[in-house]
Design a protein around this motif. Structure first.
Motif, PDB file in Angstrom:
ATOM      1  N   LEU A   1      37.339  19.408  22.985  1.00 20.96           N
ATOM      2  CA  LEU A   1      38.746  19.825  23.628  1.00 20.96           C
ATOM      3  C   LEU A   1      38.396  21.517  24.190  1.00 20.96           C
ATOM      4  O   LEU A   1      37.814  22.262  23.486  1.00 20.96           O
ATOM      5  CB  LEU A   1      39.684  20.224  22.516  1.00 20.96           C
ATOM      6  N   ALA A   2      38.818  21.469  25.443  1.00 26.62           N
ATOM      7  CA  ALA A   2      38.910  22.900  26.139  1.00 26.62           C
ATOM      8  C   ALA A   2      39.484  23.809  25.602  1.00 26.62           C
ATOM      9  O   ALA A   2      40.653  23.636  24.526  1.00 26.62           O
ATOM     10  CB  ALA A   2      39.245  22.554  27.472  1.00 26.62           C
ATOM     11  N   LEU A   3      38.986  25.023  25.641  1.00 29.57           N
ATOM     12  CA  LEU A   3      40.051  26.089  25.094  1.00 29.57           C
ATOM     13  C   LEU A   3      41.226  26.417  25.563  1.00 29.57           C
ATOM     14  O   LEU A   3      41.935  26.801  24.714  1.00 29.57           O
ATOM     15  CB  LEU A   3      38.909  27.356  25.008  1.00 29.57           C
ATOM     16  N   THR A   4      41.463  25.793  26.825  1.00 26.29           N
ATOM     17  CA  THR A   4      42.797  25.894  26.983  1.00 26.29           C
ATOM     18  C   THR A   4      43.957  25.110  26.183  1.00 26.29           C
ATOM     19  O   THR A   4      44.990  25.323  26.417  1.00 26.29           O
ATOM     20  CB  THR A   4      42.912  25.539  28.608  1.00 26.29           C
ATOM     21  N   SER A   5      43.303  24.410  25.452  1.00 20.07           N
ATOM     22  CA  SER A   5      44.363  23.740  24.635  1.00 20.07           C
ATOM     23  C   SER A   5      44.654  24.422  23.669  1.00 20.07           C
ATOM     24  O   SER A   5      45.602  23.860  22.721  1.00 20.07           O
ATOM     25  CB  SER A   5      43.500  22.311  24.161  1.00 20.07           C
ATOM     26  N   LEU A   6      44.297  25.571  23.330  1.00 22.50           N
ATOM     27  CA  LEU A   6      44.721  26.601  22.478  1.00 22.50           C
ATOM     28  C   LEU A   6      45.858  27.454  22.974  1.00 22.50           C
ATOM     29  O   LEU A   6      45.959  27.532  24.108  1.00 22.50           O
ATOM     30  CB  LEU A   6      43.744  27.560  21.927  1.00 22.50           C
ATOM     31  N   HIS A   7      46.938  27.642  21.996  1.00 18.29           N
ATOM     32  CA  HIS A   7      47.911  28.491  22.252  1.00 18.29           C
ATOM     33  C   HIS A   7      47.480  29.940  22.936  1.00 18.29           C
ATOM     34  O   HIS A   7      46.761  30.513  22.340  1.00 18.29           O
ATOM     35  CB  HIS A   7      48.646  28.578  21.142  1.00 18.29           C
ATOM     36  N   GLY A   8      48.253  29.954  24.143  1.00 19.33           N
ATOM     37  CA  GLY A   8      47.974  31.391  24.727  1.00 19.33           C
ATOM     38  C   GLY A   8      46.402  31.705  25.388  1.00 19.33           C
ATOM     39  O   GLY A   8      46.359  32.768  25.694  1.00 19.33           O
ATOM     40  N   VAL A   9      45.807  30.537  25.700  1.00 17.81           N
ATOM     41  CA  VAL A   9      44.604  30.681  26.478  1.00 17.81           C
ATOM     42  C   VAL A   9      44.807  29.908  27.804  1.00 17.81           C
ATOM     43  O   VAL A   9      44.884  28.565  27.784  1.00 17.81           O
ATOM     44  CB  VAL A   9      43.449  30.091  25.561  1.00 17.81           C
ATOM     45  N   GLY A  10      44.646  30.796  28.837  1.00 16.55           N
ATOM     46  CA  GLY A  10      45.022  30.157  29.927  1.00 16.55           C
ATOM     47  C   GLY A  10      43.377  30.193  30.875  1.00 16.55           C
ATOM     48  O   GLY A  10      42.563  30.421  30.031  1.00 16.55           O
ATOM     49  N   LYS A  11      43.744  29.850  32.025  1.00 14.09           N
ATOM     50  CA  LYS A  11      42.467  29.813  32.716  1.00 14.09           C
ATOM     51  C   LYS A  11      41.606  30.884  32.711  1.00 14.09           C
ATOM     52  O   LYS A  11      40.255  31.055  32.547  1.00 14.09           O
ATOM     53  CB  LYS A  11      42.916  29.134  34.267  1.00 14.09           C
ATOM     54  N   ALA A  12      42.412  32.203  32.956  1.00 12.06           N
ATOM     55  CA  ALA A  12      41.548  33.383  32.987  1.00 12.06           C
ATOM     56  C   ALA A  12      40.792  33.661  31.750  1.00 12.06           C
ATOM     57  O   ALA A  12      39.801  34.194  31.673  1.00 12.06           O
ATOM     58  CB  ALA A  12      42.575  34.390  33.306  1.00 12.06           C
ATOM     59  N   MET A  13      41.233  33.477  30.679  1.00  7.47           N
ATOM     60  CA  MET A  13      41.050  33.758  29.413  1.00  7.47           C
ATOM     61  C   MET A  13      39.639  32.603  29.019  1.00  7.47           C
ATOM     62  O   MET A  13      38.684  33.261  28.689  1.00  7.47           O
ATOM     63  CB  MET A  13      41.897  33.582  28.410  1.00  7.47           C
ATOM     64  N   ALA A  14      40.216  31.614  29.588  1.00  4.15           N
ATOM     65  CA  ALA A  14      38.878  30.599  28.987  1.00  4.15           C
ATOM     66  C   ALA A  14      37.671  30.899  30.209  1.00  4.15           C
ATOM     67  O   ALA A  14      36.577  30.575  29.549  1.00  4.15           O
ATOM     68  CB  ALA A  14      39.603  29.148  29.509  1.00  4.15           C
ATOM     69  N   ASP A  15      37.896  31.546  30.995  1.00  2.00           N
ATOM     70  CA  ASP A  15      36.639  32.019  31.910  1.00  2.00           C
ATOM     71  C   ASP A  15      35.902  32.996  31.106  1.00  2.00           C
ATOM     72  O   ASP A  15      34.701  33.032  31.422  1.00  2.00           O
ATOM     73  CB  ASP A  15      37.204  32.392  33.571  1.00  2.00           C
ATOM     74  N   LYS A  16      36.874  34.038  30.864  1.00  3.42           N
ATOM     75  CA  LYS A  16      36.025  34.940  30.242  1.00  3.42           C
ATOM     76  C   LYS A  16      35.281  34.576  28.910  1.00  3.42           C
ATOM     77  O   LYS A  16      34.033  34.939  28.477  1.00  3.42           O
ATOM     78  CB  LYS A  16      37.094  36.040  29.616  1.00  3.42           C
ATOM     79  N   LEU A  17      35.969  33.444  28.079  1.00  2.00           N
ATOM     80  CA  LEU A  17      35.379  33.110  26.776  1.00  2.00           C
ATOM     81  C   LEU A  17      33.920  32.120  27.291  1.00  2.00           C
ATOM     82  O   LEU A  17      33.000  32.305  26.515  1.00  2.00           O
ATOM     83  CB  LEU A  17      35.994  32.150  26.239  1.00  2.00           C
ATOM     84  N   ALA A  18      34.150  31.599  28.518  1.00  2.00           N
ATOM     85  CA  ALA A  18      32.773  30.875  28.997  1.00  2.00           C
ATOM     86  C   ALA A  18      31.753  31.810  29.200  1.00  2.00           C
ATOM     87  O   ALA A  18      30.595  31.429  29.017  1.00  2.00           O
ATOM     88  CB  ALA A  18      33.218  30.316  30.332  1.00  2.00           C
ATOM     89  N   ARG A  19      31.840  33.254  29.344  1.00  2.00           N
ATOM     90  CA  ARG A  19      30.759  34.025  29.437  1.00  2.00           C
ATOM     91  C   ARG A  19      30.112  34.135  28.123  1.00  2.00           C
ATOM     92  O   ARG A  19      29.133  34.698  27.944  1.00  2.00           O
ATOM     93  CB  ARG A  19      31.153  35.350  29.904  1.00  2.00           C
TER      94      ARG A  19
END
Ligand code: ADP
Ligand code: MG
Length: 700
Positions: A14-32
């Motif tokens: 499951l992608a992180l965007t499935s978490l409450h409050g994690v949008g694309k921008a946040m997911a990109d940061k987490l990907a780092r």
């Protein structure tokens, strides 16, 4: 957004965007941070832990201690010094400490002035006028707070972060995944194995590490010896071990060129040699022959100390392959070493009517073309060269064996290119890798479990250990005299000027300088220079002259590090030895002590010598044993450095540390065997969980 249907996908995907409050921008940061799925977050473990569960009285604070304190604000003023700062005097039962802020605004200042109490978490340092905390995390309080307001119930995990993600944020995300997904983490080690190995269940380990309790052993956590950390480290090491073992198993299903052992070339060469093989060499040859008898592609590491005679073992393999009608590629990391192989193999092969092709990046275009054509047509049975040999434009008619010398200089990329090169149809060529940097067993279990290993643990008879001394370069004149005396009595010497600068050009310059000075200082000696920036012809010429005794002293950069073999050279001077790794020093030193004379090595250093450097040079003085040196090197520098993969970042482990966690390795092996018996279907899942670059491994 946690609205995906429950059965749609598993949390491990499951992608992180499935978490409450994690949008694309946040997911990109987490990907780092390499965090892509919800399970990645679960396995994003704290790098360290902080103890805010209790207050430390200020009088107990010591320099360097990180602690939570509470005190009364005694004063608050701006100090003008080299840098303007806000100083807050804090006292607690008569003891004092100052909080210092370099960055602050008027509002912060006012709030501090209007408060009576302050609590801080930070590191105490001994300043010029007493203890200080610079930029602690702090809270100002109007009234004396209750202790429970300030302290936390548990140790605070501190996570690796990246720009744009606060600690509080990642902590919150992890806690939410912990609550929602932890139950779905599959325990891949069955209860029997957990009982037998005494490891705790995975879910428990994750829970502890993300939410440690006050009673958890902080010092164990700090040293990564806590059972929860050990459980995870073990599983990670296990995963890498299993991944490689799996490759080895799969290889058994590949087809390989069929090599017979009743040719005449090898027995003829063996007979013509001026020496007989050592028992260890003979064993290595037998191992290779056994590989050839099975019909799967061999992948064998021949490891043995500098000078143990690996080349002739490779020749045995090569001749069997040529006799069976296939070609052999021999690849070396440096031009100089490739050149030496060329000389050896030409001398051995000519009388046997076997043709050797020579490829180097520096050959004139026409010669290169001719060599390639001879390889492609099959006219040449053996091809020798550096990396250039394996450029896309070189094609073999029927490659049967690849020999890679001094493997530790090659990254996995090159190993990959090599294998692709040799693949003809369904057949995979045999591979022999030679290394003088022995890989400690602990390492090979995790990084080289796909290889078969032969150890040449014996030097040819008559070799005497090299005597090593460690001297500061203030004694240069004395050392020069020693060279003078040695050379006057017919011996030869190397003088190595290793990297003072990273660049080849600057290294060459330093060596050039030294050669000029030594030439002037050592009247009557023939001093010559060799370095990596020289034209290949010139290098060959100089090596030839050194080999024939025309040159007394060879001043060199580390180009001579690997493999060069001149038996009459018996003295080695290494400047700035404190800057070199142990394995490299050992390689360099291995250039001498190949003849009948007692050989010596002088390790010069620039004073003052730090403690670690001193220890390292001491090891060189005390032992000539490559295995022991490699073990120390591993401890000093880690596996990446030892295997030459530091830059590429491969072999990176998330939690485990191969040096720190060595004690786990016997359990890793034991667990792997138990998995085979009890639940082989979990093996792939364990690999998938931990080894992100499995695809890469799988192709090696
Ligand atoms: P390395 O293992 O470091 O590559 P080499 O293959 O270059 O070592 O061999 C080092 C030297 O030892 C060479 O001069 C080689 O001819 C010689 N040599 C190899 N095997 C033997 C042996 N069994 N007895 C005597 N000398 C040997
Ligand atoms: Mg060699």
């Amino acid at each position: 957004m946690a609205s995906s249907p429950p059965s749609a996908s598993k949390p491990e995907t499951l992608a992180l965007t499935s978490l409450h409050g994690v949008g694309k921008a946040m997911a990109d940061k987490l990907a780092r941070l390499n965090l892509e799925t919800r399970f990645d977050l679960l396995f994003h473990l704290p790098a360290r832990f902080e103890d805010r569960t209790r207050l430390t009285p200020i009088h107990q604070l010591r320099h360097g201690q990180k602690a939570l304190i509470l005190g009364v604000i005694e004063g608050c003023q701006i100090q003008f010094g080299r840098r303007r700062s806000l100083i807050v005097q804090i006292s607690d039962q008569g003891a004092r400490i100052a909080m210092r802020l370099f960055y602050f605004n008027a509002q912060q200042q006012r709030a501090l002035e209007n408060s009576q109490w302050i609590s801080c978490f930070g590191e105490a340092r001994q300043g010029a006028s007493g203890l200080e905390m610079a930029h602690p995390e702090y809270r100002a309080h109007a009234l004396e707070p209750d202790e429970s307001e300030i302290t936390s119930d548990a140790l605070t995990p501190v996570y690796p972060l990246t720009e744009g993600i606060t600690h509080a944020r990642i902590r919150k995300l992890i806690l939410s995944v912990l609550a929602s997904d932890l139950k779905q983490v599959e325990e891949l080690l069955p209860t029997d194995i957990l009982n037998a190995t005494q490891f705790m269940p995975l879910a428990e380990a994750l829970q502890i590490l993300h939410t440690p309790k006050p009673e958890d052993d902080l010092s164990a956590l700090a040293e990564f010896t806590h059972p929860a950390q050990q459980r995870l480290a073990m599983e990670e090491l296990l995963a890498h071990h299993l991944a490689l073992r799996d490759i080895k198993l799969k290889r058994a299903g590949d087809a390989a060129p069929s090599i017979h052992l009743n040719g005449v070339a090898w027995p003829k060469l063996l007979q013509s040699l001026p020496f007989s093989l050592t028992a260890a060499q003979a064993r290595a040859v037998k191992d290779i022959e056994a590989d050839f008898k099975s019909d799967r592609p061999a992948l064998r590491l021949i490891q043995g100390d500098v000078g143990c005679g690996k080349t002739i073992v490779a020749a045995a393999a090569a001749l069997h392959v040529v006799d069976s009608g296939f070609q052999v590629a021999i690849m070396a990391p440096t031009e100089l070493l490739a050149e030496q192989h060329r000389r050896n193999f030409m001398a051995w092969c000519e009388p046997l009517n076997i043709k050797v092709a020579w490829l180097s990046s520096r050959l004139p275009a026409a010669e290169k073309r001719a060599a390639k054509a001879a390889i492609e047509s099959g006219e040449c049975q053996i091809a020798i060269g550096t990396h250039a040999l394996f450029q896309a434009s070189v094609n073999f008619k029927n490659l049967g064996l690849i020999v890679v010398d001094e493997q530790h200089r090659f990254g996995v990329d090159q190993r990959l290119a090599l294998k692709a090169k040799g693949q003809t149809g369904a057949q995979i060529p045999h591979q022999i890798i030679m290394s003088a940097t022995p890989i400690p067993r602990s390492l090979s279990m995790v990084y080289y479990a796909d290889l078969d290993v032969s150890n040449i643990d014996e030097l040819p008879p008559g070799r005497k250990p090299v005597t090593t001394v460690v001297l500061p370069n203030t004694r240069r004149e004395e050392i020069q005299q020693r060279v003078q005396v040695a050379c006057a009595s017919g011996k030869q010497a190397y003088w190595v000027c290793p990297l003072i600068e990273e660049s080849d050009a600057l290294q060459a310059e330093a060596a050039t300088d030294t050669a000029i000075k030594l030439s002037a200082a050592l009247a009557g000696l023939k001093v010559e220079l060799i370095h990596g920036k020289m034209k290949a012809d010139l290098k060959d010429d100089i090596m030839q002259k050194f080999r024939s005794g025309e040159i007394d002293l060879l001043v060199a950069t580390t180009v001579i590090e690997v493999g060069v073999d001149v038996p009459n050279a018996s003295l080695m001077i290494i400047e700035n030895s404190e800057r070199l790794g142990l394995a490299q020093l050992h390689q360099l030193r291995g250039r001498v002590g190949r003849g009948d004379d007692q050989a010596a090595c002088v390790l010069m250093y620039q004073s003052p010598l730090g403690q670690t450097s001193r220890r390292r040079l001491d090891i060189m003085r005390q032992t000539n044993d490559g295995f022991e040196i490699a073990r120390h090197d591993l401890e000093f520098r880690g596996p990446g450095e030892l295997m030459g993969t530091r830059q590429t970042g491969e072999h990176q482990l998330k939690i485990a540390n191969i040096v720190r966690d060595q004690a786990l390795l016997p359990l890793v092996e034991k667990t792997a065997k138990m998995l085979d018996e009890k639940c082989p279907d979990h093996i792939e899942k364990i690999v998938d969980r931990w080894v992100k670059h499995k695809a890469q491994y799988a192709e090696v």
